[in-house]
Design a protein around this motif. Structure first.
Motif, PDB file in Angstrom:
ATOM      1  N   SER A 160      -9.641  17.901  -0.056  1.00  0.00           N
ATOM      2  CA  SER A 160     -11.230  17.233   0.411  1.00  0.00           C
ATOM      3  C   SER A 160     -11.295  16.614  -0.894  1.00  0.00           C
ATOM      4  CB  SER A 160     -11.458  18.719  -0.505  1.00  0.00           C
ATOM      5  OG  SER A 160     -10.990  19.682   0.458  1.00  0.00           O
ATOM      6  N   GLU A 196     -13.568  15.384   4.349  1.00  0.00           N
ATOM      7  CA  GLU A 196     -11.403  15.827   4.729  1.00  0.00           C
ATOM      8  C   GLU A 196     -11.171  14.313   4.817  1.00  0.00           C
ATOM      9  OE1 GLU A 196     -10.828  18.690   7.247  1.00  0.00           O
ATOM     10  OE2 GLU A 196      -8.293  18.421   6.489  1.00  0.00           O
ATOM     11  N   MET A 210     -16.824  17.373   5.928  1.00  0.00           N
ATOM     12  CA  MET A 210     -16.352  18.549   6.964  1.00  0.00           C
ATOM     13  C   MET A 210     -17.668  19.435   7.845  1.00  0.00           C
ATOM     14  SD  MET A 210     -15.175  18.964   2.952  1.00  0.00           S
ATOM     15  CE  MET A 210     -13.907  21.186   3.100  1.00  0.00           C
TER      16      MET A 210
END
Length: 217
Positions: A160, A196, A210
Motif C-alpha cells: 500500500s 496499491e 485501492m
C-alpha cells in the motif's frame, strides 16, 4: 501582400510562424525563434486585420492570450489542460479573420502541424523542459529520499502507498517513508490518495487506487 489572400499561402505562413513560436517554448535559442515567429505572425495579422475587414485587434489578443496560457501551463500547472485552452484560443485568433471557411480550416491545421513539428527542434537544441513534471525523466535525486533507480523495486508489488503528488497520470508515491516515481496509467489521482503497487517493470512502477477508497467516495 495580396498573396496572403490565397489559402495555401496562409497555411504556409501560419505553419512557419507556429513552428518558430513553439520552438522558442521548447528549446533554448536565446529568443531567436521568438523574433522570427512573432515577425511572421505579425505579417499574417496585419494583412487580415484591416479597416474594411470588420475584424479588430481582439483576434490578435486571442492569439496572444493563447500563447500566454501555454507558457503558464508549461511552467506552473504542467497538466496540459490550460495549454489545450490556449491552443483553442490561438486557433480562434487565426481562423476568425480569414475570408473563407476553407481558409480558416487550413490555418487551424497549420497551427497544429507547426506545433507538432516544433518538437523536432528538441533533437538539435537544448530543451527548456516544459511539462517535465509529467514525465518520469524528471527523476528526483536520492539525497532527497527519492529512489528512482532502486534494485529493490520488485519488493514493492502488492504494498500500500500514498500519492505524494497529483497523478496526471504520472507522479510520486510514498511507501514506508520512501518516495518513488510511478504511473497510474490512464487514471488521474489527487495527492493523498491510497493506492496499491500493481506491478513493476524495471524502474516503471504501476499503481492503482485501492477499491475501498473508491467506495468511501
Amino acid at each position: 501582400m495580396d498573396i496572403l489572400n490565397i489559402a495555401s499561402v496562409g497555411f504556409f505562413v501560419v505553419f512557419l510562424g507556429t513552428l518558430f513560436l513553439f520552438g522558442e517554448l521548447f528549446v533554448k535559442v536565446k529568443g531567436l525563434f521568438a523574433i522570427i515567429g512573432i515577425g511572421i505572425m505579425a505579417t499574417y495579422f496585419s494583412f487580415h486585420i484591416t479597416a474594411g475587414s470588420g475584424v479588430g485587434l481582439w483576434v490578435a489578443l486571442l492569439y496572444i492570450c493563447g500563447v500566454a496560457l501555454i507558457v503558464i501551463d508549461g511552467k506552473f500547472i504542467t497538466d496540459g489542460t490550460v495549454a489545450l485552452l490556449g491552443i483553442f484560443l490561438m486557433i480562434l485568433g487565426i481562423a476568425i479573420p480569414t475570408p473563407t471557411v476553407v481558409y480558416g480550416f487550413l490555418v487551424a491545421m497549420a497551427l497544429l502541424l507547426g506545433a507538432a513539428a516544433s518538437l523536432l527542434f528538441m533533437k538539435v537544441f537544448p530543451s527548456r523542459n516544459l511539462w517535465s513534471k509529467m514525465t518520469l525523466k524528471d527523476r528526483l535525486t536520492g539525497d532527497l529520499g527519492y529512489n528512482s533507480l532502486n534494485d529493490s523495486y520488485k519488493d514493492l508489488v502488492g504494498k500500500s502507498a500514498v500519492t505524494a503528488t497529483p497523478f496526471r497520470p504520472i507522479g510520486t508515491i510514498e511507501v514506508d517513508g520512501k518516495y518513488f516515481s510511478a504511473t497510474s496509467d490512464n487514471q488521474w489521482l489527487d495527492a493523498g490518495a491510497k493506492v496499491e503497487v500493481l506491478s513493476v517493470d524495471g524502474t516503471r512502477i504501476v499503481v492503482r487506487k485501492m477499491e475501498n477508497e473508491n467506495k468511501n467516495e
